[in-house]
Design an enzyme around this catalytic site. Structure first.
Site, PDB file in Angstrom:
ATOM      1  N   GLU A 474      47.742  56.764  42.932  1.00 19.42           N
ATOM      2  CA  GLU A 474      47.483  55.764  43.554  1.00 19.42           C
ATOM      3  C   GLU A 474      48.663  55.318  44.357  1.00 19.42           C
ATOM      4  OE1 GLU A 474      44.914  51.540  43.693  1.00 19.42           O
ATOM      5  OE2 GLU A 474      44.848  52.687  41.868  1.00 19.42           O
ATOM      6  N   TRP A 537      43.531  40.390  51.065  1.00 15.86           N
ATOM      7  CA  TRP A 537      44.177  41.651  51.719  1.00 15.86           C
ATOM      8  C   TRP A 537      44.634  41.651  52.922  1.00 15.86           C
ATOM      9  CZ3 TRP A 537      41.734  40.656  47.003  1.00 15.86           C
ATOM     10  CH2 TRP A 537      42.023  41.478  45.890  1.00 15.86           C
ATOM     11  N   GLU A 749      48.551  45.296  35.362  1.00 15.53           N
ATOM     12  CA  GLU A 749      47.514  45.232  36.270  1.00 15.53           C
ATOM     13  C   GLU A 749      46.201  44.095  35.591  1.00 15.53           C
ATOM     14  OE1 GLU A 749      44.608  48.069  38.839  1.00 15.53           O
ATOM     15  OE2 GLU A 749      45.364  48.735  36.930  1.00 15.53           O
TER      16      GLU A 749
END
Length: 869
Positions: A474, A537, A749
């Protein structure tokens, strides 16, 4: 008698947001100046400043000038001289003037302009031929070299270097620079960085040679998850290099990347950022980057024109090795594999020293963040192999990969049956070489470890851009993560230069794909192949520049991003329904709420459209404030009105009479409180209910990416400090300290990346090195220690510690743009003692329980008040 100035000479002289003392290859002809006044008599204020400069072009005489400017400015003051020309070098000094006279001159800062105009570039793109494709599918990268002659003594030499791919240069057999992964990852078709190196000491009269290693990097290497994407920007690597050598007779010899270079297959057989690197030391051509090497058997390269308008100078520091970690434990396993524990999860790679090796010995290094059943747990890496292989030459040798990076604490070394002492293997930590400017400590060692973990997660993920994680397939610049973490990041490290470059890329990708994408640079991948506007976001377009402005006082950050801010907020306003809420489309909501199942991290307790509308209201409000600062008054009025409409819509949909929320969840109350969506007595009701929810959960956290930055501040501002501390100090899962007592050295996370039974979370999205949930550190700085900006750039700051149960002392310090500010407090014998240091040029408001608020000027201040606890 010698005169002693009343005020100390300025320090920390710098240009733009470049690191202090680093001003080679500056990308603007009029670099703004900033400095710190380290000490001054009580009550002193600056009334003017003077700048003097000695400037010259290579091989020319210096021109000296001096300017005086009235006023208090000392941050980002305009360049007071004619613009610099490309390659021009200026030695700059500053002194400040007050009512008691002038200071001494600062130490000089040397500023040198880079290649400021496209026509300064005469280089082409040197394209090597394609070499073998490996069985893995990776392509073998090339070496490139060229010889050249220099007549006369060298007085200055500069190498300007970039690449389609990654590049590392050598001159006459010596490595150029100490940076890594150059030129980094940007939106290459629009912004391709170049590095500038002073190589004066590396070039000599007579024959010389330059050699360059190339690697796939982000240009054509694999990027991302769900199988990833390759060849995102092109299928061929290319070198962009311009070496300019000035000799004592005034001549300039320029060596550029063109078809006069030669290429050969690299001893790097394959290399990928996720896959790792394979290097065959038996294939290294001895002396290949030195002048006497015979390259007749090497291949020709093609020259391709370059659009030099896309080449830009860096705005922040490069990626470098910033620390070396020795293993804290080594174990030789029964199968002959060495298991190494470096004691710290980090981003980096191993350097191996192998003694007495036989040629052809194949040594493999594998990496992981955690162990499971005594071996590396590599499942969370998904498709990132994170495996380096070294084929030995004969004898003693030391090796480290060049064009890969791993996230790991543990490593296994196999294939080596020789000695491997503790100092034979080193974990080298790599990230953007940001200056540390913020610190925190308190009386609880677990909280101190939590803060240290946050710092390490930031270091691990500020690798040229703000990534989500450094280990798996990622490592993307997720916008929501940095939107949540930006206040913490800006306190801890001087990250503005790096983030302003990333924001420029955000604006370019926003224009290209039609919205702020999920991550920047944007590569369509799997579920994320279509970019949709998503709250938090997308709000990074507003939040990040606003945070940087608050911490630096640089309004230019807002001016540069205003088009992006405006476009994002206008898009969101177009998606808001007639009832003034944003309740349509894909939303991630309170991502990774601990109640969310492993297979559905967006399934949170709080309505995802509540989250969307709350952040839409905040972004509209901030856009109005930005517009006001920039003088766009029509926009300011429009956005202020839109913010009020969204606030009213939020209240109609989700706020019940009296202040309770339709969604009875920690995030719902935290966002309503912290984003200013409640009125009057509703705030007290909501804060009380939030405290009840914390007590009901026995101090366990119940928020994800959206709510975590807000929950402790909402409790504190609502008068429920004890419950905020209960959240902080909880050690059961889910909580911040659960990670700490579980052995974490970075923030996770998921709240339960490691389950209470000691097994790794079964979700396919399980990282042990994300910074988003570490956003609580901003509250540690602001409320536990009590240090926060109250005006842009900390021109005024707030000292407002809020002691709570379980912690008897705390301290924070921050190198503000004006100098170091600090606060420390301790409670003993029913007395709260607070000590504050205020930098010259600033003031602080001291607001502590049991003491009237007061504003103080620069200097040291001491306050004691009765505090029964």
């Amino acid at each position: 008698m010698n005169h002693v100035p009343a005020v100390a000479a300025p320090q920390r002289l710098r240009v733009e947001h470049l690191p202090v003392g680093d001003a080679l290859g500056v990308g603007t002809p009029t670099p703004r100046l900033s400095w710190v006044v380290p000490d001054a008599p009580p009550g002193w204020t600056q009334t003017a400043y003077e700048v003097r400069v000695a400037r010259r072009l290579p091989a020319s005489e210096a021109h000296v000038a001096q300017a005086r400017v009235e006023g208090e400015g000392q941050l980002f003051v305009p360049w007071p001289f004619p613009a610099l020309r490309s390659r021009e070098r200026a030695e700059v000094q500053v002194r400040v003037v007050g009512d008691q006279g002038a200071s001494d001159w600062s130490e000089p800062l040397v500023v040198e302009a880079g290649l400021l105009h496209p026509d300064d570039w005469s280089a082409s793109i040197a394209r090597p031929p394609a070499f073998e494709t490996r069985p893995s599918g990776l392509r073998r990268p090339p070496l490139l070299r060229r010889t050249f002659e220099i007549e006369g003594a060298v007085i200055q030499a500069r190498l300007y270097l970039s690449a389609h791919g990654l590049a590392e240069a050598e001159l006459n057999g010596s490595r150029v620079g100490d940076d890594a992964l150059t030129p980094g990852w940007t939106v290459y078709p629009k912004r391709l960085r170049y590095a500038t190196y002073d190589v004066t000491a590396d070039v000599a009269p007579g024959p010389n040679a330059i050699g360059v290693w190339l690697g796939d990097g982000w240009w054509r290497g694999k990027v991302g998850f769900d199988g990833g994407a390759v060849d995102v920007y092109g299928t061929e690597l290319g070198l962009i290099a311009q070496l300019e050598v000035v000799t004592d007779d005034g001549r300039v010899t320029t060596i550029v990347s063109d078809d006069r270079w030669a290429a050969a297959p690299s001893p790097i057989l394959e290399s990928g950022l996720y896959e790792g690197e394979t290097f065959d030391a038996t294939l290294v051509p001895p002396g290949w980057s030195a002048a006497g090497f015979d390259d007749d058997a090497w291949s020709a390269v093609a020259a391709e024109p370059i659009d030099a308008s896309v080449l830009v100078a860096p705005e922040g520091p490069p990626v470098r090795c910033t620390e070396e970690l020795a293993p804290i434990a080594r174990e030789l396993l029964p199968d002959g594999t060495w298991l190494l524990d470096f004691g710290q999860n980090a981003s980096g790679r191993l350097r191996l020293t192998l003694r007495g090796a036989a040629a052809g010995t194949r040594v493999t290094v594998r990496h992981a963040e955690v162990l499971q059943d005594g071996r590396l747990c590599r499942r969370p890496l998904r498709e990132a192999a994170s495996e380096d292989t070294y084929v030995c030459a004969a004898g003693d040798q030391t090796w480290e990969p060049r064009f890969t990076l791993h996230g790991f604490r543990y490593a296994e070394v196999s294939g080596w049956d020789g000695p491997l002492e503790a100092d034979d293997v080193v974990a080298r930590v790599y990230h953007s070489d940001l200056e540390r400017i913020g610190w925190f400590t308190c009386s609880d060692p677990l909280v101190n470890k939590l803060h240290e973990n946050v710092v390490w997660s930031m270091r691990s993920n500020f690798v040229d851009l703000p990534t989500d994680c450094p280990q798996r397939d990622e490592r993307l610049g997720w916008t929501g993560d940095i939107a949540a973490f930006a206040p913490t990041a800006a306190f801890l490290a001087d990250c503005t230069g790096m983030l302003t470059g990333w924001l420029a890329d955000l604006a370019l990708e926003q224009e290209r794909v039609g919205t702020v994408p999920y991550y920047v640079p944007y590569v369509p991948l799997g579920f994320w192949a279509d970019a949709h506007p998503i709250a938090l976001w997308g709000d990074a377009a507003v939040i990040v520049p606003w945070v940087l402005y608050q911490h630096t006082g640089d309004v230019d950050v807002l001016a540069r991003q205003y088009g992006s801010i405006r476009t994002w907020v206008d898009q969101v306003l177009g998606l808001v329904g007639p009832d003034d809420v944003w309740d349509t489309g894909l939303q991630l909501g309170d991502w990774l709420d601990p109640a969310a199942p492993p297979e559905d991290p967006g399934q949170a307790r709080t309505d995802r459209y509540l989250v969307a509308t709350a952040y839409a209201a905040q972004s509209a409000r901030l856009a109005g404030e930005v517009a006001t600062l920039l003088g766009h008054h029509d926009d300011a009025a429009r956005y202020a009105a839109a913010a009020e409409r969204l606030r009213a819509g939020f209240r109609r949909r989700w706020v019940r009479e009296g202040g309770l929320m339709a969604d009875d969840a920690q995030t719902a109350y935290a966002l309503a409180l912290e984003l200013g969506l409640l009125e009057g007595d509703e705030r007290a009701v909501a804060a009380s209910r939030l405290a009840q929810l914390v007590d009901k959960a026995e101090g366990r956290i119940a928020t994800g990416f959206a709510g975590t930055p807000a929950v402790a501040p909402a409790l504190t501002s609502g008068g429920h400090v004890d419950e905020a501390y209960r959240l902080l100090l909880q050690t059961e899962c889910p909580s911040w300290l659960y990670q700490v007592v579980s052995g974490a050295t970075t923030t996770w996370e998921r709240w339960d990346s490691l389950l209470p039974d000691g097994t790794v979370n079964p979700g396919n999205m399980t990282s042990f090195n994300h910074y988003a949930l570490g956003a609580v550190a901003d509250w540690l700085h602001r409320s536990v220690a009590g240090l926060a900006p109250a005006a842009p750039g900390y021109r005024q700051f707030l000292v407002a510690p809020r002691p709570g149960p379980g912690i008897t002392s705390a301290a924070a310090s921050h190198v503000t743009p004006y100098g170091r500010a600090s606060v420390s407090w301790h409670v003993a014998d029913e007395t709260l003692t607070v000590d504050v240091t205020v930098p010259v040029g600033t003031s602080a408001t001291i607001d502590i329980p049991g003491h009237p608020a007061s504003t103080v000027g620069h200097g040291d201040h001491h306050v004691e008040v009765a505090y029964p606890g």
